[in-house]
Design a protein around this motif. Structure first.
Motif, mmCIF file in Angstrom:
data_model
loop_
_atom_site.group_PDB
_atom_site.id
_atom_site.type_symbol
_atom_site.label_atom_id
_atom_site.label_comp_id
_atom_site.label_asym_id
_atom_site.label_seq_id
_atom_site.Cartn_x
_atom_site.Cartn_y
_atom_site.Cartn_z
ATOM 1 N N THR A 145 0.837 -1.192 0.000
ATOM 2 C CA THR A 145 0.000 0.000 0.000
ATOM 3 C C THR A 145 0.875 1.246 0.000
ATOM 4 O O THR A 145 2.052 1.206 0.373
ATOM 5 C CB THR A 145 -0.921 0.042 1.240
ATOM 6 O OG1 THR A 145 -0.112 0.091 2.425
ATOM 7 C CG2 THR A 145 -1.842 -1.171 1.291
ATOM 8 N N LYS A 146 0.283 2.348 -0.412
ATOM 9 C CA LYS A 146 0.973 3.642 -0.378
ATOM 10 C C LYS A 146 -0.082 4.709 -0.142
ATOM 11 O O LYS A 146 -1.188 4.633 -0.682
ATOM 12 C CB LYS A 146 1.713 3.892 -1.693
ATOM 13 C CG LYS A 146 2.657 5.086 -1.650
ATOM 14 C CD LYS A 146 3.409 5.236 -2.977
ATOM 15 C CE LYS A 146 4.445 4.152 -3.174
ATOM 16 N NZ LYS A 146 5.286 4.416 -4.379
ATOM 17 N N SER A 147 0.251 5.709 0.695
ATOM 18 C CA SER A 147 -0.730 6.718 1.085
ATOM 19 C C SER A 147 -0.222 8.121 0.803
ATOM 20 O O SER A 147 0.990 8.376 0.815
ATOM 21 C CB SER A 147 -1.056 6.591 2.581
ATOM 22 O OG SER A 147 -1.616 5.336 2.880
ATOM 23 N N TRP A 148 -1.176 9.021 0.578
ATOM 24 C CA TRP A 148 -0.879 10.433 0.353
ATOM 25 C C TRP A 148 -1.882 11.296 1.107
ATOM 26 O O TRP A 148 -2.952 10.826 1.491
ATOM 27 C CB TRP A 148 -0.988 10.791 -1.134
ATOM 28 C CG TRP A 148 0.040 10.181 -2.025
ATOM 29 C CD1 TRP A 148 1.239 10.725 -2.429
ATOM 30 C CD2 TRP A 148 -0.020 8.891 -2.656
ATOM 31 N NE1 TRP A 148 1.900 9.866 -3.265
ATOM 32 C CE2 TRP A 148 1.165 8.739 -3.422
ATOM 33 C CE3 TRP A 148 -0.964 7.862 -2.643
ATOM 34 C CZ2 TRP A 148 1.424 7.588 -4.165
ATOM 35 C CZ3 TRP A 148 -0.698 6.714 -3.381
ATOM 36 C CH2 TRP A 148 0.481 6.585 -4.129
ATOM 37 N N VAL A 149 -1.528 12.555 1.285
ATOM 38 C CA VAL A 149 -2.461 13.537 1.827
ATOM 39 C C VAL A 149 -2.543 14.698 0.845
ATOM 40 O O VAL A 149 -1.522 15.177 0.342
ATOM 41 C CB VAL A 149 -2.037 14.028 3.228
ATOM 42 C CG1 VAL A 149 -0.625 14.592 3.238
ATOM 43 C CG2 VAL A 149 -3.025 15.070 3.748
ATOM 44 N N TRP A 150 -3.780 15.131 0.540
ATOM 45 C CA TRP A 150 -4.032 16.312 -0.298
ATOM 46 C C TRP A 150 -4.419 17.431 0.642
ATOM 47 O O TRP A 150 -5.497 17.418 1.236
ATOM 48 C CB TRP A 150 -5.148 16.005 -1.291
ATOM 49 C CG TRP A 150 -5.466 17.103 -2.254
ATOM 50 C CD1 TRP A 150 -6.579 17.899 -2.250
ATOM 51 C CD2 TRP A 150 -4.680 17.524 -3.374
ATOM 52 N NE1 TRP A 150 -6.540 18.780 -3.294
ATOM 53 C CE2 TRP A 150 -5.383 18.578 -4.010
ATOM 54 C CE3 TRP A 150 -3.462 17.120 -3.896
ATOM 55 C CZ2 TRP A 150 -4.894 19.228 -5.142
ATOM 56 C CZ3 TRP A 150 -2.969 17.762 -5.034
ATOM 57 C CH2 TRP A 150 -3.680 18.806 -5.632
ATOM 58 N N LEU A 176 -5.052 -2.545 -9.112
ATOM 59 C CA LEU A 176 -4.888 -1.538 -8.066
ATOM 60 C C LEU A 176 -6.253 -1.055 -7.599
ATOM 61 O O LEU A 176 -7.197 -0.973 -8.382
ATOM 62 C CB LEU A 176 -4.087 -0.341 -8.584
ATOM 63 C CG LEU A 176 -2.680 -0.609 -9.124
ATOM 64 C CD1 LEU A 176 -2.079 0.685 -9.674
ATOM 65 C CD2 LEU A 176 -1.783 -1.207 -8.061
ATOM 66 N N LYS A 177 -6.352 -0.727 -6.318
ATOM 67 C CA LYS A 177 -7.594 -0.198 -5.780
ATOM 68 C C LYS A 177 -7.319 0.920 -4.788
ATOM 69 O O LYS A 177 -6.241 0.992 -4.189
ATOM 70 C CB LYS A 177 -8.414 -1.300 -5.106
ATOM 71 C CG LYS A 177 -7.843 -1.819 -3.800
ATOM 72 C CD LYS A 177 -8.858 -2.711 -3.083
ATOM 73 C CE LYS A 177 -9.971 -1.888 -2.508
ATOM 74 N NZ LYS A 177 -11.186 -2.611 -2.249
ATOM 75 N N VAL A 178 -8.294 1.812 -4.655
ATOM 76 C CA VAL A 178 -8.282 2.792 -3.570
ATOM 77 C C VAL A 178 -8.844 2.065 -2.360
ATOM 78 O O VAL A 178 -10.023 1.737 -2.307
ATOM 79 C CB VAL A 178 -9.126 4.031 -3.913
ATOM 80 C CG1 VAL A 178 -9.103 5.013 -2.752
ATOM 81 C CG2 VAL A 178 -8.623 4.694 -5.189
ATOM 82 N N GLN A 208 -3.779 0.219 -2.933
ATOM 83 C CA GLN A 208 -3.206 -1.094 -2.661
ATOM 84 C C GLN A 208 -3.088 -1.880 -3.957
ATOM 85 O O GLN A 208 -3.966 -1.821 -4.821
ATOM 86 C CB GLN A 208 -4.077 -1.869 -1.674
ATOM 87 C CG GLN A 208 -3.524 -3.244 -1.306
ATOM 88 C CD GLN A 208 -4.398 -3.975 -0.308
ATOM 89 O OE1 GLN A 208 -5.529 -3.574 -0.056
ATOM 90 N NE2 GLN A 208 -3.888 -5.041 0.258
ATOM 91 N N ASN A 209 -1.987 -2.612 -4.087
ATOM 92 C CA ASN A 209 -1.827 -3.561 -5.188
ATOM 93 C C ASN A 209 -2.515 -4.857 -4.771
ATOM 94 O O ASN A 209 -2.052 -5.555 -3.868
ATOM 95 C CB ASN A 209 -0.343 -3.799 -5.484
ATOM 96 C CG ASN A 209 -0.119 -4.714 -6.670
ATOM 97 O OD1 ASN A 209 -0.952 -5.552 -7.001
ATOM 98 N ND2 ASN A 209 1.039 -4.574 -7.315
ATOM 99 N N VAL A 210 -3.649 -5.163 -5.389
ATOM 100 C CA VAL A 210 -4.422 -6.348 -5.019
ATOM 101 C C VAL A 210 -4.232 -7.487 -6.019
ATOM 102 O O VAL A 210 -4.978 -8.461 -6.012
ATOM 103 C CB VAL A 210 -5.925 -6.010 -4.881
ATOM 104 C CG1 VAL A 210 -6.153 -5.093 -3.704
ATOM 105 C CG2 VAL A 210 -6.475 -5.405 -6.174
ATOM 106 N N GLY A 211 -3.206 -7.363 -6.863
ATOM 107 C CA GLY A 211 -2.907 -8.407 -7.829
ATOM 108 C C GLY A 211 -1.667 -9.196 -7.452
ATOM 109 O O GLY A 211 -1.187 -9.139 -6.315
#
Length: 340
Positions: free
Chosen positions: A266-271, A298-300, A324-327
């Motif tokens: 997973t990887k996260s960001w803030v706007w 990929l999914k949010v 998240q990479n769900v594959g």
């Protein structure tokens, strides 16, 4: 100038997309027997049973009681279906809301504008679950749960918006507790996000029909085609059916490269400065890097809103999101920060 800050230790790269101009006009594919990607879904945690017992709060009545009110902090021009205030909510507490007489031809999305942050901590709220209900007599209701995921007692302005469907089709019958999945292929343009709801039917005098979209994700096929996939579960007590309400969202706040994610990562960001304060985000992903034999999936996987107090004393709304990479293939993509 708008800046996007990482919430993870990853380098953010901006990417400009040129979307294919072809609409997703092919028939949806029923993937009922397809293997689902592994993931952790909002609303399927250990507190789901407890949330099921929450009293349902009437959003339309709350909005009517407030009348045409300004939000707790000055908003931008309002163009929402409706908005109202949650009241004060303690940390860890969930509220169950519903919007009755909801449109039978639209998909709904909930945004949040938290208020009441302190210098000791931000005010954080998350939409943990959404689902659709048909009552006996035909009324459609849109239900959702919000949760105070922060550490202080505070409240949030609830921002309800909707998007008229791009396409619709019948689910066919779904037994209580069962699920069905579909693929919307040629999910173009590549810069668009998709949101989906269901207009249920088949309620009886003893039981409503309740259908929930429990999972959504995006796939790139080896030939480059992007697909939008989703699963619908019957979360009620009776077998029933519904009509899918698939909507495309193309208003762009920004987009950027995700970088490469390993399977399961997973990887996260803030706007930051997520203005105007009445904006409802509907993010999506355009995967890239499918191989000759493997897809990129990929999914949010999570989003939430927070209000924080800056060092100069000003209040700021921020939007956090995780993909998240769900594959099974290491790949990358473009995160699409779209809004209704």
């Amino acid at each position: 100038m708008k800046t996007t800050n990482l919430a993870a230790l990853a380098v953010l790269g901006a990417l400009s997309l040129t979307g294919c101009g072809v609409d997703a006009g092919d028939l949806p594919v029923d993937d009922s027997n397809a293997e689902q990607p592994s993931q952790v879904l909002p609303g399927t945690s250990a507190d789901t049973a407890q949330e099921a017992e929450l009293p349902a709060l009437d959003g339309r009545a709350a909005a009517a009681e407030e009348g045409v009110r300004g939000m707790a902090v000055t908003p931008g021009p309002m163009a929402l279906t409706s908005s109202w205030y949650s009241g004060s909510v303690a940390p860890g507490v969930t509220q169950h809301w519903y919007w009755n007489n909801s449109s039978a031809t639209s998909a709904y999305e909930v945004g949040l504008s938290p208020t009441g942050a302190a210098t000791t901590g931000p005010c954080q709220f998350e939409v943990t679950r959404t689902w659709d209900v048909q009552q006996y007599g035909g009324e459609r209701e849109f239900h959702f749960n919000i949760k105070n995921v922060g550490s202080i007692t505070c409240g949030t302005n609830i921002l309800l918006d909707s998007q008229t469907r791009t396409s619709t089709w019948a689910t066919g019958g779904i037994d209580a507790g069962a699920s069905k999945s579909w693929t919307w292929n040629n999910a173009n343009p590549l810069t668009a996000s998709y949101i989906v709801g269901v207009a249920p039917s088949g309620a009886t005098s003893g039981n409503p029909c309740q259908l929930e979209v429990t999972n959504t994700w995006y796939t790139q096929q080896p030939d480059g085609e992007r697909e939008f996939k989703f699963t619908v579960k019957n979360v009620g007590a009776i077998a029933c059916q519904g009509d899918i309400q698939l909507a495309r969202v193309s208003n762009s706040a920004s987009s950027w490269a995700t970088g490469t994610l390993a399977p399961g990562a997973t990887k996260s960001w803030v706007w930051n400065n997520a203005n105007p304060l009445d904006r409802v985000y509907a993010p999506g992903v355009s995967p890239a890097g499918a191989s000759a034999s493997d897809t990129c999936d990929l999914k949010v996987s999570r989003t939430y809103y927070q209000q924080k107090i800056n060092t100069d004393g000003t209040a700021e709304r921020e939007y956090y999101l995780t993909i998240q990479n769900v594959g099974s293939l290491s790949c990358s993509g473009t995160l699409l920060l779209n809004y209704l």
